[in-house]
Design an enzyme around this catalytic site. Sequence first.
Site, PDB file in Angstrom:
ATOM      1  N   ASP A  74     -41.986  25.111  34.435  1.00  0.00           N
ATOM      2  CA  ASP A  74     -42.302  24.939  33.019  1.00  0.00           C
ATOM      3  C   ASP A  74     -41.465  23.535  32.718  1.00  0.00           C
ATOM      4  O   ASP A  74     -40.662  23.076  33.771  1.00  0.00           O
ATOM      5  CB  ASP A  74     -41.580  26.034  32.169  1.00  0.00           C
ATOM      6  CG  ASP A  74     -41.686  25.963  30.647  1.00  0.00           C
ATOM      7  OD1 ASP A  74     -42.520  24.992  30.263  1.00  0.00           O
ATOM      8  OD2 ASP A  74     -40.868  26.609  29.828  1.00  0.00           O
TER       9      ASP A  74
ATOM     10  N   ARG B 196     -54.600  33.048  27.195  1.00  0.00           N
ATOM     11  CA  ARG B 196     -53.730  33.158  26.176  1.00  0.00           C
ATOM     12  C   ARG B 196     -54.807  33.797  24.818  1.00  0.00           C
ATOM     13  O   ARG B 196     -54.240  34.770  24.080  1.00  0.00           O
ATOM     14  CB  ARG B 196     -53.076  31.791  25.637  1.00  0.00           C
ATOM     15  CG  ARG B 196     -52.181  31.221  26.299  1.00  0.00           C
ATOM     16  CD  ARG B 196     -50.946  32.060  26.733  1.00  0.00           C
ATOM     17  NE  ARG B 196     -50.239  32.387  25.521  1.00  0.00           N
ATOM     18  CZ  ARG B 196     -49.655  31.607  24.724  1.00  0.00           C
ATOM     19  NH1 ARG B 196     -49.308  30.467  25.090  1.00  0.00           N
ATOM     20  NH2 ARG B 196     -49.127  31.782  23.461  1.00  0.00           N
TER      21      ARG B 196
ATOM     22  N   GLN C   6     -46.817  34.516  26.366  1.00  0.00           N
ATOM     23  CA  GLN C   6     -47.012  33.649  27.469  1.00  0.00           C
ATOM     24  C   GLN C   6     -47.065  34.603  28.576  1.00  0.00           C
ATOM     25  O   GLN C   6     -47.826  34.661  29.360  1.00  0.00           O
ATOM     26  CB  GLN C   6     -46.232  32.606  27.623  1.00  0.00           C
ATOM     27  CG  GLN C   6     -46.230  31.667  28.598  1.00  0.00           C
ATOM     28  CD  GLN C   6     -47.546  30.923  28.507  1.00  0.00           C
ATOM     29  OE1 GLN C   6     -47.825  30.190  27.769  1.00  0.00           O
ATOM     30  NE2 GLN C   6     -48.514  31.020  29.624  1.00  0.00           N
TER      31      GLN C   6
ATOM     32  N   ARG D 214     -42.592  31.342  15.472  1.00  0.00           N
ATOM     33  CA  ARG D 214     -42.165  30.360  16.409  1.00  0.00           C
ATOM     34  C   ARG D 214     -41.082  29.867  16.081  1.00  0.00           C
ATOM     35  O   ARG D 214     -41.106  29.043  14.970  1.00  0.00           O
ATOM     36  CB  ARG D 214     -43.127  29.488  16.910  1.00  0.00           C
ATOM     37  CG  ARG D 214     -42.693  28.509  17.931  1.00  0.00           C
ATOM     38  CD  ARG D 214     -43.740  27.430  18.507  1.00  0.00           C
ATOM     39  NE  ARG D 214     -44.297  28.208  19.522  1.00  0.00           N
ATOM     40  CZ  ARG D 214     -44.816  27.783  20.624  1.00  0.00           C
ATOM     41  NH1 ARG D 214     -45.136  26.340  20.653  1.00  0.00           N
ATOM     42  NH2 ARG D 214     -45.580  28.439  21.485  1.00  0.00           N
TER      43      ARG D 214
ATOM     44  N   HIS E 124     -40.730  33.906  25.502  1.00  0.00           N
ATOM     45  CA  HIS E 124     -42.018  33.587  25.123  1.00  0.00           C
ATOM     46  C   HIS E 124     -42.826  34.729  25.570  1.00  0.00           C
ATOM     47  O   HIS E 124     -43.646  34.726  26.447  1.00  0.00           O
ATOM     48  CB  HIS E 124     -42.476  32.369  25.886  1.00  0.00           C
ATOM     49  CG  HIS E 124     -43.669  31.461  25.037  1.00  0.00           C
ATOM     50  ND1 HIS E 124     -44.320  32.258  24.168  1.00  0.00           N
ATOM     51  CD2 HIS E 124     -44.322  30.504  25.738  1.00  0.00           C
ATOM     52  CE1 HIS E 124     -45.084  31.543  23.918  1.00  0.00           C
ATOM     53  NE2 HIS E 124     -45.486  30.171  24.673  1.00  0.00           N
TER      54      HIS E 124
ATOM     55  N   CYS F  59     -47.130  27.013  31.890  1.00  0.00           N
ATOM     56  CA  CYS F  59     -47.515  27.662  30.703  1.00  0.00           C
ATOM     57  C   CYS F  59     -48.241  26.334  29.992  1.00  0.00           C
ATOM     58  O   CYS F  59     -48.813  26.751  29.042  1.00  0.00           O
ATOM     59  CB  CYS F  59     -46.209  28.271  30.116  1.00  0.00           C
ATOM     60  SG  CYS F  59     -44.979  27.035  29.965  1.00  0.00           S
TER      61      CYS F  59
HETATM   62  N1   CP Z   1     -47.914  27.592  26.611  1.00  0.00           N
HETATM   63  C1   CP Z   1     -47.568  27.365  25.004  1.00  0.00           C
HETATM   64  O1   CP Z   1     -47.197  28.190  24.375  1.00  0.00           O
HETATM   65  O2   CP Z   1     -48.091  26.324  24.442  1.00  0.00           O
HETATM   66  P1   CP Z   1     -48.115  25.898  23.086  1.00  0.00           P
HETATM   67  O3   CP Z   1     -46.772  25.359  23.000  1.00  0.00           O
HETATM   68  O4   CP Z   1     -49.015  24.568  23.143  1.00  0.00           O
HETATM   69  O5   CP Z   1     -48.270  26.907  22.188  1.00  0.00           O
HETATM   70  N1  NVA Z   2     -39.822  26.242  27.495  1.00  0.00           N
HETATM   71  C1  NVA Z   2     -41.106  25.415  26.543  1.00  0.00           C
HETATM   72  C2  NVA Z   2     -42.214  26.235  26.487  1.00  0.00           C
HETATM   73  C3  NVA Z   2     -43.161  25.581  25.806  1.00  0.00           C
HETATM   74  C4  NVA Z   2     -44.425  26.431  25.725  1.00  0.00           C
HETATM   75  C5  NVA Z   2     -40.398  25.299  25.274  1.00  0.00           C
HETATM   76  O1  NVA Z   2     -39.685  26.037  24.925  1.00  0.00           O
HETATM   77  O2  NVA Z   2     -40.582  24.132  24.670  1.00  0.00           O
END
Ligand code: CP
Ligand code: NVA
Length: 304
Positions: free
Chosen positions: A224, A291, A133, A103, A130, A263
Amino acid sequence: MMQKDYLSVLDARDEFAELVQSALDLKKRDRSGENDEPLKGRTLAMIFEKSSTRTRVSFEVAMNQLGGRSLFLNPQDTQLGRGETISDPARTLSRYVDCIAYRAFDHEMVLDLARNSSIPVINALDDLEHPCQALADVATIAERRTPRGLKLAYVGDGNNVCNSLLLACSITGIDISAACPEGHEPDQGIVEDARRLASRAGSRCDVLRDPREAVHEANVIYTDVWISMGDRDVEKRLEAFSEYQVNSGLVALASPDCLIMHCLPAHRGQEITGEVIDGPQSIVFDQAENRLHAQKALLLALLR
Ligand code: CP
Ligand code: NVA
């Protein structure tokens, strides 16, 4: 045959439907108590530059349930936090573990890690996509309805989640209409790819301004956060998105049986009201659960 890595939904273009089905099959098997430990002796390293609840926990639990192990690497506790070039841990970790989930703030870093790793790399969210997701999202839709021919309206920020969803819906034959304010549209290159995929699948991929137009006849409304991890200009963003809240008034304009997706994490009172996210049409916790099953499907496809 999957590509080596899953950095974008596009990396699983030809296997996407199979992965969705595998996630749903694994969910059923999970509930039946069967567990044959297919990843016994395998290790997943997880490098997370940003916070996570669902992605981190679902990967860890997925590896456990498949008989493998996972290692959580906080960049602050490793040499990455002291500026080690990503290609060196990529080459080193490739000799210790079997897969890396990453990440990152910057998509280029994810590409760089993958280029320098001899083992599969999974994009666990970056500034562009993502993809994990989106896989769970399509599985969540497929669990309830036949996806092909449905209409999904995405309302809000044209961010990483939106980009991956555009690709995943267009591969699957789900019509997608994304309503985003000026300056917050999805990535142009991704929109072009998604349109090509949609025309192959016989579906539509539209990017619009007006959330009311997007949700017209929608079977799914998805939103989101307005402020993603790493975003600045909070006040400007709150103003830009003020007309993009998913509330009961907007939901009333969609198909009466419209499902609500997010999400998570959510900010009740910003992008979505508490009434809608906690209401009867919301499937956000099935989506969050899926997930886990989607991560398992992905890990098995990449590691077996
Ligand atoms: N939806 C998602 O990726 O959540 P987290 O940031 O908690 O991993
Ligand atoms: N768009 C959000 C998604 C979190 C799961 C972010 O990048 O923070």
